[in-house]
Scaffold this motif. Structure first.
Motif, PDB file in Angstrom:
ATOM      1  N   GLN A  22       0.834  -1.205   0.000  1.00 19.75           N
ATOM      2  CA  GLN A  22       0.000   0.000   0.000  1.00 19.75           C
ATOM      3  C   GLN A  22       0.870   1.257   0.000  1.00 19.75           C
ATOM      4  O   GLN A  22       0.637   2.197  -0.767  1.00 19.75           O
ATOM      5  CB  GLN A  22      -0.918  -0.004   1.227  1.00 19.75           C
ATOM      6  CG  GLN A  22      -1.834   1.212   1.309  1.00 19.75           C
ATOM      7  CD  GLN A  22      -2.660   1.217   2.593  1.00 19.75           C
ATOM      8  OE1 GLN A  22      -2.411   0.446   3.514  1.00 19.75           O
ATOM      9  NE2 GLN A  22      -3.634   2.108   2.657  1.00 19.75           N
ATOM     10  N   PHE A  25       2.503   1.663  -3.428  1.00 20.97           N
ATOM     11  CA  PHE A  25       1.601   2.259  -4.419  1.00 20.97           C
ATOM     12  C   PHE A  25       1.567   3.781  -4.257  1.00 20.97           C
ATOM     13  O   PHE A  25       1.552   4.521  -5.245  1.00 20.97           O
ATOM     14  CB  PHE A  25       0.197   1.681  -4.268  1.00 20.97           C
ATOM     15  CG  PHE A  25      -0.009   0.367  -4.985  1.00 20.97           C
ATOM     16  CD1 PHE A  25       1.046  -0.237  -5.653  1.00 20.97           C
ATOM     17  CD2 PHE A  25      -1.250  -0.256  -4.994  1.00 20.97           C
ATOM     18  CE1 PHE A  25       0.865  -1.445  -6.323  1.00 20.97           C
ATOM     19  CE2 PHE A  25      -1.444  -1.460  -5.666  1.00 20.97           C
ATOM     20  CZ  PHE A  25      -0.379  -2.053  -6.326  1.00 20.97           C
ATOM     21  N   GLU A  26       1.556   4.234  -3.010  1.00 23.08           N
ATOM     22  CA  GLU A  26       1.571   5.680  -2.771  1.00 23.08           C
ATOM     23  C   GLU A  26       2.869   6.290  -3.281  1.00 23.08           C
ATOM     24  O   GLU A  26       2.883   7.394  -3.828  1.00 23.08           O
ATOM     25  CB  GLU A  26       1.395   5.960  -1.277  1.00 23.08           C
ATOM     26  CG  GLU A  26       0.016   5.571  -0.747  1.00 23.08           C
ATOM     27  CD  GLU A  26      -0.076   5.634   0.766  1.00 23.08           C
ATOM     28  OE1 GLU A  26       0.973   5.886   1.410  1.00 23.08           O
ATOM     29  OE2 GLU A  26      -1.184   5.410   1.297  1.00 23.08           O
ATOM     30  N   LEU A  30       0.232   6.444  -7.103  1.00 20.86           N
ATOM     31  CA  LEU A  30      -1.141   5.969  -7.276  1.00 20.86           C
ATOM     32  C   LEU A  30      -2.041   6.586  -6.204  1.00 20.86           C
ATOM     33  O   LEU A  30      -1.594   6.916  -5.100  1.00 20.86           O
ATOM     34  CB  LEU A  30      -1.189   4.441  -7.195  1.00 20.86           C
ATOM     35  CG  LEU A  30      -0.284   3.683  -8.182  1.00 20.86           C
ATOM     36  CD1 LEU A  30      -0.513   2.178  -8.066  1.00 20.86           C
ATOM     37  CD2 LEU A  30      -0.504   4.147  -9.611  1.00 20.86           C
ATOM     38  N   SER A  33      -4.955   4.346  -2.337  1.00 17.66           N
ATOM     39  CA  SER A  33      -4.410   3.016  -2.042  1.00 17.66           C
ATOM     40  C   SER A  33      -5.075   2.450  -0.797  1.00 17.66           C
ATOM     41  O   SER A  33      -5.095   3.090   0.262  1.00 17.66           O
ATOM     42  CB  SER A  33      -2.899   3.122  -1.847  1.00 17.66           C
ATOM     43  OG  SER A  33      -2.338   1.860  -1.587  1.00 17.66           O
ATOM     44  N   CYS A  35      -6.119  -1.394   1.501  1.00 15.92           N
ATOM     45  CA  CYS A  35      -5.885  -2.823   1.726  1.00 15.92           C
ATOM     46  C   CYS A  35      -7.205  -3.571   1.922  1.00 15.92           C
ATOM     47  O   CYS A  35      -8.184  -3.004   2.412  1.00 15.92           O
ATOM     48  CB  CYS A  35      -5.004  -3.027   2.961  1.00 15.92           C
ATOM     49  SG  CYS A  35      -3.299  -2.520   2.765  1.00 15.92           S
ATOM     50  N   VAL A  47      -4.646  -5.397  -2.177  1.00 18.22           N
ATOM     51  CA  VAL A  47      -4.439  -3.944  -2.235  1.00 18.22           C
ATOM     52  C   VAL A  47      -5.031  -3.422  -3.533  1.00 18.22           C
ATOM     53  O   VAL A  47      -4.898  -4.060  -4.591  1.00 18.22           O
ATOM     54  CB  VAL A  47      -2.936  -3.561  -2.179  1.00 18.22           C
ATOM     55  CG1 VAL A  47      -2.776  -2.035  -2.059  1.00 18.22           C
ATOM     56  CG2 VAL A  47      -2.222  -4.261  -1.040  1.00 18.22           C
ATOM     57  N   THR A  48      -5.694  -2.271  -3.470  1.00 17.93           N
ATOM     58  CA  THR A  48      -6.202  -1.627  -4.685  1.00 17.93           C
ATOM     59  C   THR A  48      -5.788  -0.161  -4.674  1.00 17.93           C
ATOM     60  O   THR A  48      -5.496   0.411  -3.624  1.00 17.93           O
ATOM     61  CB  THR A  48      -7.733  -1.704  -4.785  1.00 17.93           C
ATOM     62  OG1 THR A  48      -8.310  -1.029  -3.662  1.00 17.93           O
ATOM     63  CG2 THR A  48      -8.207  -3.143  -4.846  1.00 17.93           C
ATOM     64  N   ALA A  49      -5.764   0.429  -5.869  1.00 21.07           N
ATOM     65  CA  ALA A  49      -5.430   1.848  -6.001  1.00 21.07           C
ATOM     66  C   ALA A  49      -5.928   2.317  -7.358  1.00 21.07           C
ATOM     67  O   ALA A  49      -6.516   1.537  -8.144  1.00 21.07           O
ATOM     68  CB  ALA A  49      -3.928   2.076  -5.851  1.00 21.07           C
TER      69      ALA A  49
END
Length: 463
Positions: A22, A25-26, A30, A33, A35, A47-49
């Motif tokens: 996470q 990604f930041e 992105l 972000s 979890c 994890v998504t973003a």
């Protein structure tokens, strides 16, 4: 170098990898972000973003990650599960991207499939990539720097340096052998007892058996070195012709050292007899002896002993000059250098090992014309003198040595420094300093301590 993500359970290890992903990604830039996301239809993502494609129109695409903190390489089952989740996400947006984050990497079958797919929407981050990201994120130094810091606390040989990720913090795991290990913080300092208790709960007892407390180890090492220095003080002054005399000396010297400790460390100390009376065993090369002695604290009583002063002689000076590339000194300069070496152990320490500039300069002197070779030797002499003066100033600024300097006949010293700053204009700053330092004993204080007084060279008035 390995990366270990530790936790009390397998689930907690995976959670830590997800949280780091996470943060990663930041770092990638992105947005949003998050979890442990469950999408419509029941699809779960570690994890998504969102990745911004066009800042003006705020156009974004979804990004997901599958994190595997396994201790073995991921196989095709793990890989296909990841691809299935990515394809579900791409059903909503064909440009969606996926990251497969595997702590222990992937096996050959998975890697072959990755090469065959050649899909720009699929990204794989394995151990080596993770290590580089973690080193950057937590501002970790390189393993050589860690080894160097370890040398301050212990003389143990470092086998491996690995990275630990625990409770969203990075640590260095230092192994000395199959059983002994220690842990340093991200800034290379020994961890606290509280931190160790938290980390040790998550460590496997099968792999991590004997924790080395570096603070305690440092204290033991300092005591060991202190005793070595004390042994040379005893030997140079003949303080221990027998065990009873040594015991009397230790009680008067007011140190918390026992005769038994002296006898134990004595057996590992070179250039001294290993039984009473404790005496110096002089080797053929005095540089060899003094290089070893200066590894340990040099007591003032050692410096001022007749035997030590007699050891600093023309023979030693000649050995040093040869060691430094055969510096040529006239009679007066030899006398000056010898006197400084007698006064200052730090000056001796500075010149008793080859100086690269001096040695290389004299080694290449033959490349110059004959009338220029004396100039090369003069440059070497000036550097040699600088090493001597730096060492002497270091010792004389130490109040402990000032009373011993007085005992050796040093009443005062002065040095001249000039600092000039020129910015290529009419503005120029020039500061000169040449104070005279006098050593004085204060009679109206207990013990008559020796103090240094700064005097003006011209007027002689104390400041």
């Amino acid at each position: 170098m390995d990366l270990l993500i530790i936790g009390t359970t397998t689930e907690s290890k995976g959670t830590q990898l997800e949280r780091f992903c996470q943060r990663l990604f930041e770092e990638f830039g992105l947005l949003n972000s998050t979890c442990n996301v469950v999408k419509k239809g029941g699809s779960e993502y570690d994890v998504t973003a969102e990745k911004v494609l066009d800042t003006e129109s705020s156009l974004t695409i979804p990004v997901m990650a599958e994190c595997k903190a396994y201790t073995t390489p991921c196989n095709m089952n793990h890989w296909l599960k990841f691809l299935g989740k990515l394809h579900q996400l791409q059903n909503t947006n064909p440009k969606a991207e996926g990251y497969f984050v595997a702590l222990s990497g992937v096996n050959g079958n998975v890697w072959g499939n990755i090469q065959y797919m050649n899909d720009e929407t699929v990204h794989v981050i394995c151990k080596d990539n993770l290590i580089e990201y973690i080193k950057k994120e937590y501002k970790l130094s390189d393993p050589n720097s860690v080894r160097s810091h370890i040398g301050f606390y212990t003389n143990r040989f470092v086998d491996t340096c690995d990275i630990i990720l625990c409770n969203n913090q990075a640590y260095w795991l230092v192994r000395f052998n199959a059983t002994d290990y220690s842990i340093l913080s991200a800034d290379n300092a020994p961890i606290s007892e509280i931190e160790f208790k938290e980390i040790s709960m998550a460590l496997s007892s099968k792999k991590f058996i004997n924790y080395i407390d570096l603070i305690s180890e440092r204290e033991k090492l300092e005591r060991f070195y202190f005793i070595k220095g004390l042994i040379f003080c005893i030997a140079f002054n003949n303080y221990a012709p027998d065990e009873n005399t040594l015991r009397t000396f230790l009680s008067k010297f007011n140190v918390d050292i026992t005769v038994e400790e002296i006898k134990t460390v004595l057996l590992t100390t070179e250039y001294v007899s290993h039984k009473f009376p404790i005496r110096i065993n002089f080797p053929a090369c005095k540089v060899e002896l003094l290089s070893y002695i200066l590894l340990f604290p040099l007591f003032g009583e050692t410096l001022t002993s007749k035997l030590y002063q007699d050891t600093i002689d023309e023979e030693l000076l000649e050995e040093i000059l040869v060691l430094q590339g055969k510096i040529i000194l006239d009679v007066d300069k030899r006398k000056e250098c010898l006197q400084i070496l007698k006064f200052s152990a730090s000056a001796l320490s500075n010149v008793i090992k080859p100086d690269g500039f001096i040695v290389n300069s004299l080694r290449n002197a033959h490349l110059f014309q004959i009338n220029r070779r004396s100039w090369v030797n003069q440059q070497a002499i000036e550097k040699f003198y600088k090493l001597l003066i730096d060492g002497m100033e270091k010792d004389f600024s130490n109040q402990y040595y000032q009373k011993f300097a007085l005992m050796l006949g040093v009443k005062s010293y002065n040095f001249h420094r000039k600092f000039t700053v020129n910015d290529n204009s009419d503005n120029c700053i020039s500061i000169e300093s040449s104070p005279r330092i006098q050593f004085c004993q204060v009679d109206n204080l207990p013990g008559k301590p020796t103090i240094s007084i700064v005097s003006m060279v011209d007027t002689g008035q104390g400041i």
